[in-house]
Scaffold this motif. Structure first.
Motif, PDB file in Angstrom:
ATOM      1  N   GLU A 108      23.420   5.851  35.635  1.00  0.00           N
ATOM      2  CA  GLU A 108      22.879   6.788  36.616  1.00  0.00           C
ATOM      3  C   GLU A 108      23.873   7.044  37.741  1.00  0.00           C
ATOM      4  N   LEU A 109      24.638   6.015  38.120  1.00  0.00           N
ATOM      5  CA  LEU A 109      25.690   6.196  39.117  1.00  0.00           C
ATOM      6  C   LEU A 109      26.699   7.247  38.641  1.00  0.00           C
ATOM      7  N   LEU A 110      27.112   7.143  37.394  1.00  0.00           N
ATOM      8  CA  LEU A 110      28.047   8.115  36.833  1.00  0.00           C
ATOM      9  C   LEU A 110      27.425   9.508  36.780  1.00  0.00           C
ATOM     10  N   ARG A 111      26.181   9.577  36.355  1.00  0.00           N
ATOM     11  CA  ARG A 111      25.525  10.875  36.208  1.00  0.00           C
ATOM     12  C   ARG A 111      25.421  11.590  37.554  1.00  0.00           C
ATOM     13  N   GLN A 112      25.080  10.836  38.610  1.00  0.00           N
ATOM     14  CA  GLN A 112      24.864  11.454  39.909  1.00  0.00           C
ATOM     15  C   GLN A 112      26.143  11.638  40.714  1.00  0.00           C
ATOM     16  N   TYR A 113      27.069  10.682  40.618  1.00  0.00           N
ATOM     17  CA  TYR A 113      28.171  10.651  41.578  1.00  0.00           C
ATOM     18  C   TYR A 113      29.560  10.584  40.963  1.00  0.00           C
TER      19      TYR A 113
END
Length: 305
Positions: A108-113
């Motif tokens: 999710e970190l990769l997906r968002q940021y």
């Protein structure tokens, strides 16, 4: 000390070669070596060991590179935010025991940021290596558990390595089994129910003391023991051999599929799962975002804070 020098040593560490780093920086090798020597003299440390085959980072260099990467990260973010510069190749690394919620937070970190370019790394690895990765600033965050058996030893290591533990949630012990296992019919499992089945555990390498085990009750005798090094193999053996592993019970079906289930284990124990960071430095931008996601998924897991 200059920002250029920080970027120089970061690139040399990444390439393992002063010659290759100089080529990418459009500098001569002697001028890059001189800049690094000047920085080392100013700091009073050796950042690199020089050999005929390139360079390796010294222990002092590992610690310094941890600080240097944080500074470079913050400067890049300022340039993007206020100067309108093209986003740089973002970097971040986390080391964790084998927890699906930690992987979900990472994705999710990769997906968002993550941005247009990134170099993000997640290491599902041994307990000692998690401690060492964070202490040596190879990883910004580590994820592991404490309980009544291992806490004294692991907290001593954390104090000696300058680390601090932050609780995410407390979980009661469970076992992971396949949906086809005979144990799947039970709503709760007793220790004696486990006797006929293979116990699966993650191997811990040279630091194989029970205190570093990823599973609680590791000192308890099992007639059938299998050690593995990765989660995919462990799950395959759970299915293929009707094996079990003792765990937190937190599972993500989106990542792990429908064939693995958790059942509560009737023992008087608990797992306090949390993250570790260095005491001496505040978490960087991506570490802070990752910790927030860990806290979010910890709340969703149903564990108690």
């Amino acid at each position: 000390m200059t920002l250029d020098q920080l970027n120089y040593v970061i690139l040399i560490a990444e390439t393992g070669s002063i010659t290759e780093a100089a080529r990418r920086l459009f500098l001569t090798q002697p001028s890059l070596s001189a800049a690094v020597h000047e920085l080392e003299n100013e700091l009073g440390i050796s950042i690199f060991h020089r050999t005929n085959h390139g360079v390796t980072v010294t222990p002092d260099g590992e610690k310094f590179l941890g600080y240097a990467r944080q500074v470079a990260e913050q400067v890049n973010l300022i340039r993007e935010q206020y100067l309108g510069e093209t986003p740089s190749r973002h970097q971040f690394c986390v080391s964790t025991q084998h927890y699906s919620f930690a992987v979900k937070a990472f994705s999710e970190l990769l997906r968002q940021y993550g941005g247009a370019e990134y170099d993000f790394r997640i290491r599902e690895t041994k307990t000692w290596e998690i401690l060492d990765d964070v202490a040596q600033y190879r990883s910004a965050v580590g994820v592991l558990y404490l309980n009544s058996f291992n806490e004294t030893v692991l907290r001593k290591v954390m104090r000696e390595r300058g680390l601090e533990f932050h609780l995410l949630f407390t979980a009661k012990p469970h076992i992971f089994i396949s949906t086809a296992s005979p144990l799947a019919e039970k709503q709760a499992i007793r220790l004696e129910d486990l006797e006929p089945y293979p116990r699966l555990s993650y191997e811990q390498g040279e630091h194989n003391a029970f205190y570093y085990s990823e599973e609680i009750l590791s000192t308890r005798h099992s007639p059938k023991d299998i050690m593995v090094s990765d989660r995919a193999t462990l799950f395959n053996l759970l299915i293929g051999l009707d094996g079990y592993t003792i765990c937190s019970g937190v599972i993500n079906k989106d990542l792990n599929g429908e064939n693995i289930i958790a059942r509560p284990l009737e023992v008087d124990d608990e797992m306090r799962i949390g993250y570790i960071i260095p005491k001496r430095t505040a978490p960087g931008h991506y570490a802070t975002l990752y910790i927030r996601l860990l806290e979010q998924y910890a709340r969703e897991s149903g564990g108690t804070a």
